[in-house]
Design an enzyme around this catalytic site. Structure first.
Site, mmCIF file in Angstrom:
data_model
loop_
_atom_site.group_PDB
_atom_site.id
_atom_site.type_symbol
_atom_site.label_atom_id
_atom_site.label_comp_id
_atom_site.label_asym_id
_atom_site.label_seq_id
_atom_site.Cartn_x
_atom_site.Cartn_y
_atom_site.Cartn_z
ATOM 1 N N CYS A 86 0.814 -1.224 0.000
ATOM 2 C CA CYS A 86 0.000 0.000 0.000
ATOM 3 C C CYS A 86 0.844 1.270 0.000
ATOM 4 C CB CYS A 86 -0.949 -0.014 1.202
ATOM 5 S SG CYS A 86 -2.270 -1.236 1.048
ATOM 6 N N HIS A 342 -9.444 3.729 -2.355
ATOM 7 C CA HIS A 342 -8.130 3.118 -2.169
ATOM 8 C C HIS A 342 -7.723 2.258 -3.373
ATOM 9 C CE1 HIS A 342 -4.616 1.520 -0.443
ATOM 10 N NE2 HIS A 342 -5.122 0.458 0.181
#
Length: 398
Positions: A86, A342
């Site tokens: 991430c 996201h």
């Protein structure tokens, strides 16, 4: 001794696609959407770009960075593909920034993209997760891992679970309220505290509204030196004050010395970033934060890991509104991962995009009214027991 890259690199322009379920767009089209905004913002021709870094964690494009060059029609420009869970977007930005800071090129760019809705990506168990998961915990899930962060935090600080749940609900309500006024956000609907608390349980104590989803989207940053930015006519110049990463060496998973109540890599990366940026008191020197709220508990714990709340005080600070849009240090003023969205490869750059807009006074209805001086973004990849953390701090050149 190395001193870092503080104020050596300026952000010349940025762009971000709308995040969401972009069924009408493929990954190259999302790249173009973000890139065209960034190029227009920078006020340059694409032929002036000397190198690019491409952040992509999924499989929506072919191998390597060639898909980036083809999508943007960049002929013979060196491009490099990076992936760091991430933290992928910030990793791409770090490559471009370091190239400029080193003098290897004058103008570089970073672009991250993800097309996750088509792939059916989710945070629950299933499919191949690689040899690390096979060796440590074949059934690990993202909600399950971060649920343990909530339990560990509550145990260490003696927080009653209903109080922690209420603080997590406040975080989710805040993110949804902020997302409503962001035209590029994936989720744009208000929720109530009761809805968050009473939502279906995903992994105790995390309910549905404590969890972020995944999105399609892209974001782009074009960087250069402050001197070149000024020569190109930029008046208010946003510079990078710090870019730091910290990766676990496996200590957290070894079974002793760590109690699941905090994230060691965030604390390590924050300490380095503050030193690089010359920040001695983040509670007074940071104006704004974008943190990796993959789950509401992550945002809460991160406030302490970044030194924005005292140990054991984040629950009270959250409930007191310290991190609300009109609070002392707003967090996720654009909706965060929870509501802006996201797309893994784009997220880190998207966070810097929001801080960049806020610094330049261009955030529209969500513009912070108190002057923004320094703004921080934080990514956290992996599970709490094995993480990669990236931190970027940007601010106006003084």
């Amino acid at each position: 001794m190395a001193t870092g890259i503080k104020d050596r690199v300026a952000i010349l322009g940025m762009g971000c696609s709308k995040f969401g379920e972009r069924w009408d767009m493929d990954a190259p089209s999302l790249m173009v959407e973000a890139f065209e905004e960034a190029i227009a913002d920078a006020g340059i021709d694409p032929s002036q770009l000397e190198a690019g870094w491409f952040g992509h964690a999924g499989n929506a494009v072919g191998p390597g960075a060639i898909p980036l060059a083809i999508a943007l029609r960049l002929h013979n420009v060196p491009v490099t593909r990076v992936e760091n869970a991430c933290a992928t977007g910030t990793e791409a930005l770090r490559g471009a920034a370091y190239a400029v800071a080193s003098g290897a090129c004058d103008i570089a760019f970073a672009l991250g993209v993800e097309k996750l809705k088509d792939a059916g990506y989710g945070g629950l168990a299933g499919g191949s997760r690689g040899p690390y998961y096979d060796a440590v915990n074949a059934n690990v899930t993202a909600p399950g891992g971060f649920a343990q962060l909530a339990s560990g935090y509550a145990a260490r600080h003696g927080v009653d679970m209903p109080d922690l749940k209420r603080a997590m609900a406040h975080i989710s309500v805040k993110s949804h309220a902020n997302g409503v006024i962001n035209e590029k956000a994936h989720l744009r609907r208000r929720i109530t505290e009761a809805q968050a608390i009473d939502a279906p349980m995903i992994a105790y104590p995390l309910g549905l509204f404590d969890c972020c989803g995944v999105s399609d989207g892209a974001a782009c940053a074009i960087v250069t030196t402050p001197e070149i930015a000024r020569a190109l006519g930029k008046k208010d110049i946003v510079t990078i004050k710090a870019l730091q990463l910290a990766a676990t060496g496996g200590w957290e998973a070894q079974g002793e010395g760590w109690d699941y109540s905090y994230v060691p890599t965030t604390r390590a990366a924050a300490a380095r970033a503050y030193k690089e940026a010359g920040i001695s008191d983040p509670r007074t020197e940071l104006s704004l934060t974008e943190v990796h709220d993959c789950f509401s508990i992550t945002e809460l714990v991160t406030m302490e890991d970044l030194g924005l709340s005292m140990e054991g005080e984040a629950v009270r600070d959250v409930l007191d509104g310290k991190f609300d849009a009109d609070g002392q240090i707003p967090c996720q003023i654009d909706g965060g991962l929870k509501c802006f969205g996201h797309p893994i490869g784009a997220t880190g750059i998207r966070m810097v995009y929001e801080n960049y807009l806020q610094l330049l006074g261009r955030a529209g209805d969500r513009q912070r009214q108190t002057p923004v001086v320094n703004a921080l973004s934080h990514n956290l990849g992996g599970a709490p027991f094995h993480t990669i953390c990236s931190i970027a701090i940007v601010g106006l050149q003084t």
